[in-house]
Design a protein around this motif. Structure first.
Motif, PDB file in Angstrom:
ATOM      1  N   GLY A 176      10.364   7.789  -6.508  1.00 34.01           N
ATOM      2  CA  GLY A 176      11.056   6.864  -6.537  1.00 34.01           C
ATOM      3  C   GLY A 176      12.268   5.887  -5.997  1.00 34.01           C
ATOM      4  O   GLY A 176      11.666   5.972  -5.182  1.00 34.01           O
ATOM      5  N   GLY A 177      12.754   4.176  -6.007  1.00 37.07           N
ATOM      6  CA  GLY A 177      13.528   3.751  -5.049  1.00 37.07           C
ATOM      7  C   GLY A 177      13.140   2.297  -4.561  1.00 37.07           C
ATOM      8  O   GLY A 177      11.792   2.149  -4.768  1.00 37.07           O
ATOM      9  N   SER A 178      13.508   1.586  -3.498  1.00 34.80           N
ATOM     10  CA  SER A 178      13.408   0.433  -3.991  1.00 34.80           C
ATOM     11  C   SER A 178      12.800   0.808  -2.247  1.00 34.80           C
ATOM     12  O   SER A 178      13.073   2.249  -1.360  1.00 34.80           O
ATOM     13  N   ILE A 179      11.792  -0.168  -1.556  1.00 30.54           N
ATOM     14  CA  ILE A 179      11.445   0.071  -0.620  1.00 30.54           C
ATOM     15  C   ILE A 179      11.632  -1.465   0.643  1.00 30.54           C
ATOM     16  O   ILE A 179      11.887  -2.371  -0.105  1.00 30.54           O
ATOM     17  N   PHE A 180      12.583  -0.505   2.075  1.00 29.48           N
ATOM     18  CA  PHE A 180      13.326  -1.768   2.598  1.00 29.48           C
ATOM     19  C   PHE A 180      12.108  -2.251   3.557  1.00 29.48           C
ATOM     20  O   PHE A 180      10.906  -1.650   4.220  1.00 29.48           O
ATOM     21  N   SER A 181      12.116  -3.392   4.244  1.00 32.07           N
ATOM     22  CA  SER A 181      11.446  -4.579   5.009  1.00 32.07           C
ATOM     23  C   SER A 181      11.935  -5.308   5.471  1.00 32.07           C
ATOM     24  O   SER A 181      12.113  -6.048   5.027  1.00 32.07           O
ATOM     25  N   ALA A 229       0.819  -1.114  -0.356  1.00 32.91           N
ATOM     26  CA  ALA A 229       0.186  -0.263  -0.010  1.00 32.91           C
ATOM     27  C   ALA A 229       1.010   1.607   0.187  1.00 32.91           C
ATOM     28  O   ALA A 229       0.723   2.146  -0.547  1.00 32.91           O
ATOM     29  N   VAL A 230       1.926   1.291   0.362  1.00 33.45           N
ATOM     30  CA  VAL A 230       2.929   2.106   0.925  1.00 33.45           C
ATOM     31  C   VAL A 230       3.789   2.250  -0.435  1.00 33.45           C
ATOM     32  O   VAL A 230       3.293   3.878  -0.996  1.00 33.45           O
ATOM     33  N   ALA A 231       3.930   1.131  -0.931  1.00 35.00           N
ATOM     34  CA  ALA A 231       4.684   1.368  -2.693  1.00 35.00           C
ATOM     35  C   ALA A 231       3.467   2.152  -3.415  1.00 35.00           C
ATOM     36  O   ALA A 231       3.719   2.769  -4.409  1.00 35.00           O
ATOM     37  N   GLN A 275      10.400  -4.050  -6.307  1.00 37.02           N
ATOM     38  CA  GLN A 275      10.434  -2.471  -5.739  1.00 37.02           C
ATOM     39  C   GLN A 275      10.525  -3.234  -3.884  1.00 37.02           C
ATOM     40  O   GLN A 275      12.171  -2.495  -3.367  1.00 37.02           O
ATOM     41  N   LEU A 276      10.744  -4.211  -3.554  1.00 38.74           N
ATOM     42  CA  LEU A 276      10.275  -4.093  -2.136  1.00 38.74           C
ATOM     43  C   LEU A 276      11.931  -4.922  -2.380  1.00 38.74           C
ATOM     44  O   LEU A 276      12.572  -6.251  -2.766  1.00 38.74           O
ATOM     45  N   VAL A 277      12.882  -4.645  -1.177  1.00 38.97           N
ATOM     46  CA  VAL A 277      13.505  -4.947  -0.553  1.00 38.97           C
ATOM     47  C   VAL A 277      13.533  -5.967   0.362  1.00 38.97           C
ATOM     48  O   VAL A 277      13.464  -5.053   1.355  1.00 38.97           O
ATOM     49  N   LEU A 278      13.818  -7.703   0.504  1.00 37.18           N
ATOM     50  CA  LEU A 278      13.445  -8.013   1.365  1.00 37.18           C
ATOM     51  C   LEU A 278      14.630  -7.880   3.222  1.00 37.18           C
ATOM     52  O   LEU A 278      15.268  -8.289   2.022  1.00 37.18           O
ATOM     53  N   VAL A 329      -4.171   5.317   3.924  1.00 39.04           N
ATOM     54  CA  VAL A 329      -3.055   5.065   3.056  1.00 39.04           C
ATOM     55  C   VAL A 329      -2.786   3.593   2.803  1.00 39.04           C
ATOM     56  O   VAL A 329      -2.895   2.668   1.770  1.00 39.04           O
ATOM     57  N   VAL A 330      -2.678   3.113   4.511  1.00 40.31           N
ATOM     58  CA  VAL A 330      -2.162   1.400   4.192  1.00 40.31           C
ATOM     59  C   VAL A 330      -3.794   0.685   4.760  1.00 40.31           C
ATOM     60  O   VAL A 330      -3.878  -0.558   4.644  1.00 40.31           O
ATOM     61  N   ASN A 331      -5.168   1.307   4.767  1.00 38.14           N
ATOM     62  CA  ASN A 331      -5.832   0.584   5.158  1.00 38.14           C
ATOM     63  C   ASN A 331      -6.520   0.788   4.180  1.00 38.14           C
ATOM     64  O   ASN A 331      -7.830   0.914   4.010  1.00 38.14           O
ATOM     65  N   THR A 332      -6.092  -0.775   3.074  1.00 34.95           N
ATOM     66  CA  THR A 332      -6.910  -0.919   1.890  1.00 34.95           C
ATOM     67  C   THR A 332      -7.785  -1.927   2.175  1.00 34.95           C
ATOM     68  O   THR A 332      -7.650  -2.282   3.190  1.00 34.95           O
TER      69      THR A 332
END
Length: 250
Positions: A80-85, A69-71, A114-117, A239-242
């Protein structure tokens, strides 16, 4: 489990900056639960108190939907850019988590690139064949990985890079103190070069002062995050409560 089912979930977003120009390059999404009284439920990075309960994969399924949802919102704003979690190693080969990940990808395929685990060093050291096979499947879809909470450099970083690890996250204090290796302690000035020689980019987190920033950047670190740059910022619930996130939490 009660916090997840009741939707008592807070999401934060933190920028990861290029230290040379202090412009945002990537982001990190953090997810935290609250108890019935609204107090944060603190979980260690590797969640040892929850191992074997099935709750870590459940929680990581929530991380996936919230991060997606954030992405989406970042894309809408042209960021842009990657998203770490950060995820638990226990979740990597868990059917519930993998099913949640697959469903999220079905709805948002671009998340794979996008996601970097991020996984802790202790978790990665405990990986066996099922976990490595699962990571190989994720890598084939486009996912990349980060190694965090390092205590030493006694690992095969070249092999990690081949298996999809692209980043190493290291606390500023640990980095500035140097890291132990099988042959001694590697000073800060050599840590970046050591990791870069194996194809890994270093992200130093926990940068809190201008002095730390100057020292970290002086040793060649290109990416960093921390309170000096504002730290994590809350993401609005709308934003995140989709509907997808709400379904996953139910």
């Amino acid at each position: 489990a009660d916090a997840i089912s009741a939707g008592r979930i807070d999401v934060s977003l933190e920028p990861i900056l290029g230290l040379e120009d202090q412009q945002t390059r990537h982001y990190e999404v953090s997810v935290r639960l609250r108890d019935a009284d609204g107090r944060p439920i603190e979980l260690a990075a590797d969640g040892p108190d929850l191992r074997g309960t099935g709750l870590l994969p459940l929680f990581d399924g929530v991380r996936v939907t919230r991060t997606a949802a954030v992405a989406r919102r970042l894309d809408e704003r042209g960021k842009g850019g990657s998203i770490f979690s950060t995820f638990s190693g226990e979740s990597v080969a868990d059917e519930h988590f993998l099913g949640e990940l697959a469903e999220t990808l079905h709805q948002r395929g671009s998340l794979a690139t996008q996601l970097v685990l991020s996984f802790t060093q202790s978790d990665v050291r405990a990986f066996s064949t099922p976990e490595w096979d699962s990571l190989a499947d994720m890598r084939a879809l486009g996912f990349r990985f980060a190694l965090s909470h390092l205590t030493d450099l006694d690992m095969d970083f070249e092999a990690l890079a081949e298996q999809g690890f692209a980043f190493v996250k290291l606390d500023a204090h640990v980095f500035l103190s140097g890291l132990p290796t099988p042959s001694g302690r590697l000073p800060s000035s050599d840590v970046c070069r050591h990791l870069a020689s194996h194809g890994l980019a270093l992200v130093v987190d926990g940068i809190a002062t201008e002095d730390q920033l100057a020292r970290v950047f002086g040793f060649g670190v290109l990416l960093g995050q921390g309170q000096l740059f504002g730290g994590p910022r809350p993401v609005r619930a709308d934003v995140v409560n989709t509907s997808r996130a709400a379904t996953a939490a139910a």
